[in-house]
Scaffold this motif. Structure first.
Motif, PDB file in Angstrom:
ATOM      1  N   LEU A   1      49.453  -6.740  26.617  1.00 26.46           N
ATOM      2  CA  LEU A   1      48.376  -7.418  27.018  1.00 26.46           C
ATOM      3  C   LEU A   1      48.192  -7.586  28.558  1.00 26.46           C
ATOM      4  CD1 LEU A   1      49.063 -10.642  24.443  1.00 26.46           C
ATOM      5  CD2 LEU A   1      47.337  -8.893  24.471  1.00 26.46           C
ATOM      6  N   VAL A   2      49.197  -7.436  29.210  1.00 25.79           N
ATOM      7  CA  VAL A   2      49.156  -7.258  30.692  1.00 25.79           C
ATOM      8  C   VAL A   2      48.119  -5.965  31.143  1.00 25.79           C
ATOM      9  CG1 VAL A   2      50.391  -6.910  32.805  1.00 25.79           C
ATOM     10  CG2 VAL A   2      51.120  -8.751  31.349  1.00 25.79           C
ATOM     11  N   ALA A   3      48.563  -5.003  30.315  1.00 27.12           N
ATOM     12  CA  ALA A   3      47.519  -3.854  30.376  1.00 27.12           C
ATOM     13  C   ALA A   3      46.307  -4.022  29.944  1.00 27.12           C
ATOM     14  CB  ALA A   3      48.225  -2.520  29.751  1.00 27.12           C
ATOM     15  N   VAL A   4      46.062  -4.601  29.155  1.00 22.02           N
ATOM     16  CA  VAL A   4      44.449  -4.923  28.754  1.00 22.02           C
ATOM     17  C   VAL A   4      44.153  -5.669  29.793  1.00 22.02           C
ATOM     18  CG1 VAL A   4      43.172  -6.458  27.423  1.00 22.02           C
ATOM     19  CG2 VAL A   4      45.098  -4.994  26.195  1.00 22.02           C
ATOM     20  N   ALA A   5      44.692  -6.762  30.406  1.00 19.01           N
ATOM     21  CA  ALA A   5      44.262  -7.360  31.563  1.00 19.01           C
ATOM     22  C   ALA A   5      43.867  -6.576  32.772  1.00 19.01           C
ATOM     23  CB  ALA A   5      44.834  -8.650  31.934  1.00 19.01           C
ATOM     24  N   GLU A   6      44.696  -5.728  32.972  1.00 17.31           N
ATOM     25  CA  GLU A   6      44.707  -4.629  34.242  1.00 17.31           C
ATOM     26  C   GLU A   6      43.335  -3.558  33.857  1.00 17.31           C
ATOM     27  OE1 GLU A   6      45.786  -5.100  37.138  1.00 17.31           O
ATOM     28  OE2 GLU A   6      47.288  -6.480  36.937  1.00 17.31           O
TER      29      GLU A   6
ATOM     30  N   ASP B   1      38.483   1.485  34.674  1.00 19.46           N
ATOM     31  CA  ASP B   1      37.686   2.967  34.799  1.00 19.46           C
ATOM     32  C   ASP B   1      38.972   3.983  34.379  1.00 19.46           C
ATOM     33  OD1 ASP B   1      35.392   1.758  35.345  1.00 19.46           O
ATOM     34  OD2 ASP B   1      35.732   1.876  37.259  1.00 19.46           O
ATOM     35  N   HIS B   2      40.344   3.691  34.074  1.00 17.53           N
ATOM     36  CA  HIS B   2      41.166   4.536  33.902  1.00 17.53           C
ATOM     37  C   HIS B   2      41.600   4.626  32.383  1.00 17.53           C
ATOM     38  CE1 HIS B   2      42.266   5.691  38.024  1.00 17.53           C
ATOM     39  NE2 HIS B   2      41.917   4.394  38.359  1.00 17.53           N
ATOM     40  N   ASP B   3      41.392   5.872  31.822  1.00 17.71           N
ATOM     41  CA  ASP B   3      41.833   5.815  30.208  1.00 17.71           C
ATOM     42  C   ASP B   3      43.218   6.319  30.186  1.00 17.71           C
ATOM     43  OD1 ASP B   3      39.351   5.210  29.422  1.00 17.71           O
ATOM     44  OD2 ASP B   3      38.514   7.257  29.535  1.00 17.71           O
ATOM     45  N   ASP B   4      44.058   6.705  31.107  1.00 13.66           N
ATOM     46  CA  ASP B   4      45.326   7.111  30.831  1.00 13.66           C
ATOM     47  C   ASP B   4      46.284   6.765  32.109  1.00 13.66           C
ATOM     48  OD1 ASP B   4      45.593   9.458  28.643  1.00 13.66           O
ATOM     49  OD2 ASP B   4      43.666   9.707  30.159  1.00 13.66           O
ATOM     50  N   PHE B   5      47.032   5.584  31.593  1.00 16.35           N
ATOM     51  CA  PHE B   5      47.908   5.048  32.717  1.00 16.35           C
ATOM     52  C   PHE B   5      49.090   4.291  32.160  1.00 16.35           C
ATOM     53  CE2 PHE B   5      45.251   1.535  31.504  1.00 16.35           C
ATOM     54  CZ  PHE B   5      46.174   0.162  31.587  1.00 16.35           C
ATOM     55  N   VAL B   6      49.861   4.181  32.964  1.00 15.37           N
ATOM     56  CA  VAL B   6      51.340   3.531  32.641  1.00 15.37           C
ATOM     57  C   VAL B   6      51.468   2.341  33.429  1.00 15.37           C
ATOM     58  CG1 VAL B   6      54.059   3.501  32.462  1.00 15.37           C
ATOM     59  CG2 VAL B   6      52.514   5.739  31.886  1.00 15.37           C
TER      60      VAL B   6
ATOM     61  N   LEU C   1      46.618   5.700  26.464  1.00 18.49           N
ATOM     62  CA  LEU C   1      46.546   7.149  26.228  1.00 18.49           C
ATOM     63  C   LEU C   1      44.999   7.348  25.748  1.00 18.49           C
ATOM     64  CD1 LEU C   1      49.953   8.247  24.950  1.00 18.49           C
ATOM     65  CD2 LEU C   1      49.258   8.219  27.462  1.00 18.49           C
ATOM     66  N   GLY C   2      44.167   8.017  26.217  1.00 18.58           N
ATOM     67  CA  GLY C   2      42.849   7.963  25.957  1.00 18.58           C
ATOM     68  C   GLY C   2      42.121   6.758  25.842  1.00 18.58           C
ATOM     69  N   GLY C   3      42.485   5.517  26.589  1.00 18.67           N
ATOM     70  CA  GLY C   3      41.737   4.455  26.567  1.00 18.67           C
ATOM     71  C   GLY C   3      42.397   3.431  25.373  1.00 18.67           C
ATOM     72  N   ARG C   4      43.518   3.983  24.905  1.00 17.50           N
ATOM     73  CA  ARG C   4      43.828   3.277  23.663  1.00 17.50           C
ATOM     74  C   ARG C   4      45.416   2.912  24.047  1.00 17.50           C
ATOM     75  NH1 ARG C   4      40.914   3.139  18.945  1.00 17.50           N
ATOM     76  NH2 ARG C   4      42.657   2.668  17.976  1.00 17.50           N
ATOM     77  N   LEU C   5      45.816   1.675  23.641  1.00 19.40           N
ATOM     78  CA  LEU C   5      47.358   1.362  23.692  1.00 19.40           C
ATOM     79  C   LEU C   5      47.937   2.223  22.586  1.00 19.40           C
ATOM     80  CD1 LEU C   5      47.096  -2.692  23.980  1.00 19.40           C
ATOM     81  CD2 LEU C   5      48.379  -0.958  25.604  1.00 19.40           C
TER      82      LEU C   5
ATOM     83  N   PRO D   1      50.555  10.489  33.550  1.00 18.03           N
ATOM     84  CA  PRO D   1      49.666   9.730  33.520  1.00 18.03           C
ATOM     85  C   PRO D   1      48.876   9.916  34.633  1.00 18.03           C
ATOM     86  CG  PRO D   1      51.383   8.414  33.998  1.00 18.03           C
ATOM     87  CD  PRO D   1      51.906   9.961  33.656  1.00 18.03           C
ATOM     88  N   GLU D   2      47.498   9.445  34.950  1.00 20.86           N
ATOM     89  CA  GLU D   2      46.978   9.545  36.357  1.00 20.86           C
ATOM     90  C   GLU D   2      47.173   8.514  37.253  1.00 20.86           C
ATOM     91  OE1 GLU D   2      42.581   9.235  35.827  1.00 20.86           O
ATOM     92  OE2 GLU D   2      42.816   8.258  33.851  1.00 20.86           O
ATOM     93  N   LEU D   3      47.746   7.190  36.682  1.00 22.20           N
ATOM     94  CA  LEU D   3      47.879   6.202  37.262  1.00 22.20           C
ATOM     95  C   LEU D   3      49.396   5.520  36.831  1.00 22.20           C
ATOM     96  CD1 LEU D   3      46.488   4.325  39.477  1.00 22.20           C
ATOM     97  CD2 LEU D   3      45.603   3.088  37.382  1.00 22.20           C
ATOM     98  N   VAL D   4      50.023   4.842  37.736  1.00 23.08           N
ATOM     99  CA  VAL D   4      50.974   3.949  37.032  1.00 23.08           C
ATOM    100  C   VAL D   4      50.767   2.589  37.885  1.00 23.08           C
ATOM    101  CG1 VAL D   4      53.402   3.222  37.570  1.00 23.08           C
ATOM    102  CG2 VAL D   4      52.765   5.725  36.896  1.00 23.08           C
ATOM    103  N   VAL D   5      50.546   1.378  37.207  1.00 20.42           N
ATOM    104  CA  VAL D   5      50.449   0.214  37.772  1.00 20.42           C
ATOM    105  C   VAL D   5      51.822  -0.792  37.924  1.00 20.42           C
ATOM    106  CG1 VAL D   5      49.034  -2.117  37.438  1.00 20.42           C
ATOM    107  CG2 VAL D   5      48.016   0.087  36.867  1.00 20.42           C
TER     108      VAL D   5
END
Length: 403
Positions: A199-204, A212-217, A231-235, A337-341
């Motif tokens: 859910l934190v990922a959904v918020a971010e 605007d990022h579809d692939d991130f950790v 991955l690909g915009g989906r959890l 991934p392209e991004l790590v938050v």
């Protein structure tokens, strides 16, 4: 049959698509005039007028005033009707339940916190959930029946194959095999359950650093150490809902932890979790370590170390960054991934100083080099993600004018 509501390309379906596009624009931009909606959607003025009249008659938009300060007549402005629908979210920890209700625009209209101290809950989980929800609903001036959907965020995950909560043995009272059926019987709205870090990922993704990022950790470190994989915009949740439970990950520098679900810990948690930071500070000889829950103490130590540039503070942050990068390197090597938050108080409290150290260490340990950023959603990110998830489903239902 041609002309039915669900047939693509029929006038009803096309009108519904235009309606949804206009509603989404109003959510994004706030008040808009008919002319502006027409330009943004590509609709003619007569069609935009018909659309707004239809949405206003359906109770989905409101005429809210007129534009000022421009040449010519003032234009009527429209906005989404906040009362068109309500959704609720619930953030569950061993210490408390935090509930909130939001209107269809996303504005929080009621919150309530229910404390749940002790390992044996005084009230059943069903009673806790209903009490917390009712508190938020009352604060919003609503009733339970006004809420169209509830999303509950918990540590661990409910196994989709068995319906039982896994990976969260520290959450008392939530492991009954009948719990989900009991909650469904007690609540009048559809209820969804999601891992708190997801859910934190959904918020971010919707409001913060991962827009605007579809692939991130997303790496989370607060009460526990976890990750969300998008991955690909989906959890990505995995077969049992356990994808992202990286606290159990065996890592160099930490002894092997066996029977990890019973221990509710693993190598990465022992190496870099919040509880390891006060211990590391003591080993380094840092003084003035505050008292309190370990997650709060860890965040305070990291924040102080980032703000006060001393030899010991630099060593604390560098060691912590190396430990974090050790586990991240495994994730990055597999997922690329392209991004790590970085999120959770034990990470965000270090700000840019800690982020830069983790980035440098990760570039030494992993072949791929994702960009690391600090999360932007700081206030109750689990709850905000629950509300965003509940609102997305509620809007799909409320804004569907094809029926």
């Amino acid at each position: 049959m041609a002309g039915t509501a669900g047939t693509p390309g029929t006038p009803r379906v096309l009108r519904a698509m235009n309606d949804r596009a206009a509603l989404d624009l109003l959510l994004t931009h706030g008040q808009l005039s008919r002319t502006r909606i027409g330009k943004l959607t590509g609709l003619s003025k007569p069609t935009a007028s018909q659309l707004l009249a239809r949405l206003e008659a359906a109770g989905l938009v409101l005429a809210t005033g007129t534009s000022e300060g421009r040449p010519g007549p003032n234009a009527q402005l429209y906005e989404v009707n906040p009362a068109a629908g309500y959704a609720a979210g619930l953030d569950v920890t061993p210490e408390r339940l935090l509930a909130a209700v939001a209107d269809i625009t996303g504005r929080t209209v009621g919150e309530y916190e229910l404390l749940t101290p002790g390992r044996r809950p005084a009230r059943s989980v069903v009673q806790q959930v209903t009490d917390a929800l009712d508190g938020a609903v009352k604060a919003a001036g609503l009733t339970r029946d006004d809420v169209r959907r509830l999303v509950i965020g918990t540590p661990g995950a409910f196994d989709p194959n068995t319906g039982r909560l896994r990976y969260a043995s520290h959450l008392p009272g939530w492991h009954s095999p009948a719990l989900l059926d009991d909650l469904a019987a007690a609540l009048p709205m559809p209820v969804e359950y999601e891992n708190d870090v997801n859910l934190v990922a959904v918020a971010e993704q919707r409001l913060g650093a991962a827009r605007d990022h579809d692939d991130f950790v997303l790496l989370w470190n607060e009460g526990g150490l976890g990750a969300a994989l998008v991955l690909g915009g989906r959890l990505h949740r995995g077969w049992t809902g356990g994808a992202g439970e990286v606290g159990f990950l065996p890592v160099p520098g930490a002894p092997l932890v066996r029977q990890v679900t019973k221990a509710n810990s693993g190598g990465y948690q022992e190496l870099a979790g919040s509880q390891a930071i006060p211990q590391l500070a003591r080993e380094l000889g840092i003084t003035g370590i505050p008292a309190g829950p370990y997650a709060e103490v860890a965040a305070a130590l990291v924040e102080r170390a980032a703000a006060e540039d001393t030899v010991l503070n630099r060593l604390l942050l560098q060691t912590y960054a190396t430990r974090l990068a050790t586990g991240l390197a495994s994730l990055v090597s597999v997922l690329d991934p392209e991004l790590v938050v970085l999120s959770g108080a034990s990470l965000t409290s270090g700000g840019e100083v800690l982020r830069a150290l983790v980035q440098a260490e990760l570039e030494e340990l992993a072949a791929s080099r994702p960009r690391l950023v600090v999360g932007d959603v700081h206030t109750h990110p689990v709850l905000r993600g629950a509300l965003e998830s509940a609102l997305a489903a509620t809007r799909d239902e409320v804004f569907d004018t094809s029926r």
